[in-house]
Write an enzyme that holds these catalytic residues in place. Structure first.
Site, PDB file in Angstrom:
ATOM      1  N   SER A 101      43.907 -29.286  71.166  1.00 54.59           N
ATOM      2  CA  SER A 101      43.250 -28.039  70.789  1.00 54.59           C
ATOM      3  C   SER A 101      42.220 -27.686  71.858  1.00 54.59           C
ATOM      4  CB  SER A 101      42.643 -28.165  69.390  1.00 54.59           C
ATOM      5  OG  SER A 101      42.493 -26.886  68.808  1.00 54.59           O
ATOM      6  N   LYS A 131      48.963 -25.392  62.658  1.00 51.68           N
ATOM      7  CA  LYS A 131      47.506 -25.571  62.738  1.00 51.68           C
ATOM      8  C   LYS A 131      46.994 -25.977  61.362  1.00 51.68           C
ATOM      9  CE  LYS A 131      44.093 -25.599  65.563  1.00 51.68           C
ATOM     10  NZ  LYS A 131      44.103 -26.506  66.694  1.00 51.68           N
TER      11      LYS A 131
END
Length: 588
Positions: A388, A191
């Site tokens: 996401s 991430k």
């Protein structure tokens, strides 16, 4: 004097009444235009037998009709939906002989290019011609043009084929100079949206994932071009590696990438010959005119609803710089509720083209997608990026369809909270706090967080990640651990995601519609486009005004400088808890 004031008062009243009447008339005309534009049919002239697709500007998946532009005589901005509709209608229209692909400066995602290429190839297979021309070809422009029967380049033009790159800007050094520290919380090795705040270079994990998805996309692009031009992939890579795009354009002809060098007037003369036109000026139909050509179409009671979820997922669009931009808000969930209760709608296709955004809003939309899918099939069609939060709202669907070059996955959560105590110190500013409870001032930017506060927020982020994993596991019928193994915030291409079980099929929105029809077990149906944007006069004028503000800003500070302003906006909107991908790959 008394008479003077009476006359002055009457004039003022008259002025206001006049303004009111003009505004009312404008509103009536605007709404009349809004309600009637979709009903107007275009009647082509006898020799208008070529569809001209002028690739200019930003090509979104879907564009709302702007009645203001239409009333002023301007054609709407091109959208993927309109291009695909126009090409399909041109294919089945006996009067249309071919397509003139006029490539200019435009911007769109790789998955959008894939969908248009597929439509052009299908058009050619019907026995009609496609001719492409450009003064200069960008990589994306040439990727489209390569499917044409004949590819022309201006004798003074260039064909750019140089490969893909991804550049990340890091703010750590600047923030240190300003005395600002970002408190960052995240879950997921890959991430990477928070890296610019913490480091001055890419982490090994981030470099690995960027290399993987970017290399996959470039290989697909090169192989598609090679197949279309009867070349081998190594020759195209050699053209890029040797910088031949800056050589004399005749080299592009020698390499087999371009068929002929010609000026626009020469290309249009050739098009007249191919289509049998005898007029002095080439006559063409635009995309907008083509989709307005009257076609016989029967309406059926069974409906397949297509709804476009495009843009960043946000909690609100009240901020001025967001007015003119596409954003996904909770109003999408409201529109999905309407579709759930509409008995004529038998299935829903949701086109997702989003890098993600607000984690809370993503969860609210997921809830409604899941609820709708229990009542009737929901099929997701992924655009250039559905990652996401974009993947979050998609994973509850019955089926997911992605393009090979879609960027998806990035299953992870992060949070950012600024600490500006260093900046305040530089400015000799101090603060003092009075509070009733221990955590009453949690999140105040004027001081660093305590370890206890950091632990609270990290636990909150981890719960969010666990919820994200459970949503994906439930929707994809996988175990939590299986999802976690391919999650960790990692970005995948659609091709990779298919092998990992994150998507079901590769294809475009037409493939998703076909799946929806099969799942709904219907034969005769009507497609309807559904918008979750408000179309009141106020909202239309706000979007128009927002677009004008952006145009003025670009004119005043320059387009390149505006991008830096946009970057600062992204930093500002990163505050809080997000499920978002750092989509920074240089476009084709």
């Amino acid at each position: 004097m008394k008479q003077f004031f009476k006359m002055l008062f009457a004039s003022v009243i008259g002025t206001f009444v006049g303004i009111f009447c003009i505004t009312a008339m404008f509103a009536v005309v605007l709404y009349a235009g809004l309600s009637s534009t979709s009903k107007v049919s275009y009647i082509p002239e006898k020799h208008e037998n070529i569809l001209k697709i002028s690739m200019r500007g930003v090509i979104d998946d879907y564009t709302e009709e702007n009645p203001l532009s239409i009333l002023l005589g301007d054609e709407p901005a091109l959208s993927l939906k309109d291009i695909l509709t126009a090409v399909d209608r041109a294919k089945t229209n006996d009067h249309i002989k071919g397509i003139y692909l006029d490539i200019g400066m435009f911007s769109t995602g790789t998955a959008t290019l894939d969908a248009i290429r597929r439509a052009l190839k299908d058009f050619r297979e019907s026995g009609k011609f496609v001719v492409a021309y450009a003064d200069n070809y960008s990589q994306g422009g040439y990727y489209l043009a390569a499917v044409a029967d004949h590819v022309y380049l201006n004798p003074r033009g260039v064909l750019i084929l140089q490969g893909l790159s991804s550049e990340t800007m890091f703010y750590k050094g600047l923030l240190q100079k300003l005395g600002i520290e970002m408190e960052v919380f995240k879950v997921g090795t890959y991430k990477s949206a928070v890296e610019p705040f913490l480091s001055d270079r890419l982490s090994d994990a981030n470099r690995e994932q960027i290399t993987s998805y970017m290399g996959g996309i470039w290989d697909n692009v090169v192989n598609e071009i090679a197949a279309s031009r009867n070349l081998i992939a190594s020759d195209i890579n050699r053209y890029a590696d040797e910088g031949l795009f800056f050589a004399d354009p005749s080299i592009a002809v020698e390499c087999g990438l371009i068929d002929s060098l010609a000026y626009r007037i020469g290309v249009e003369t050739r098009l007249k010959e191919l289509s049998g036109q005898t007029s002095s000026k080439l006559k063409t139909l635009s995309v907008y005119e083509m989709i307005k050509v009257k076609v016989s179409k029967r309406e059926y009671r069974n409906k397949i609803a297509v709804i476009y979820a495009e843009g960043e997922i946000t909690g609100s669009i009240d901020m001025p710089y967001l007015v003119a931009q596409k954003n996904i808000t909770e109003s999408l969930a409201g529109k999905l509720r309407e579709l759930e209760n509409n008995e004529e709608v038998r299935a829903v296709v949701m086109r997702v083209n989003s890098p993600g955004g607000d984690a809370f809003v993503s969860e609210q939309i997921w809830q409604q997608v899941e609820k709708l899918n229990r009542k009737k099939p929901v099929v997701v069609s992924m655009g250039s990026v559905a990652a996401s939060g974009g993947y979050y709202i998609a994973c509850a669907a019955r089926k997911i369809v992605a393009e090979s070059n879609t960027l998806t996955g990035s299953i992870g959560i992060f949070g950012i909270y600024p600490n500006i105590s260093g900046l305040l110190g530089k400015l000799d500013l101090t603060t003092d706090v009075v509070k009733t409870n221990k955590y009453a001032d949690l999140g105040e930017m004027s001081r660093p967080m305590t370890n206890e506060e950091r632990a609270l927020i990290q636990a909150y982020i981890e719960r969010g990640y666990e919820l994200f994993l459970s949503r994906c596991a439930e929707g994809r019928h996988m175990s939590r651990d299986s999802v976690d193994a391919i999650a960790q915030g990692r970005v995948w291409t659609g091709e990779q995601a298919l092998n990992l079980g994150l998507v079901d099929e590769l294809g475009g929105i037409d493939c998703a519609i076909k799946l929806a029809v099969e799942l709904a077990n219907i034969y005769n149906y009507t497609l309807i486009d559904v918008s979750f944007l408000e179309n009141s006069l106020k909202d239309i004028l706000q979007r128009q005004l927002g677009g004008a503000k952006i145009s003025v800003a670009k004119d005043v500070i320059g387009s390149e400088e505006y991008e830096f302003f946009n970057l600062l906006r992204q930093i500002k909107t990163s505050y809080g808890v997000k499920a978002r991908i750092p989509y920074d790959m240089k476009p084709l």
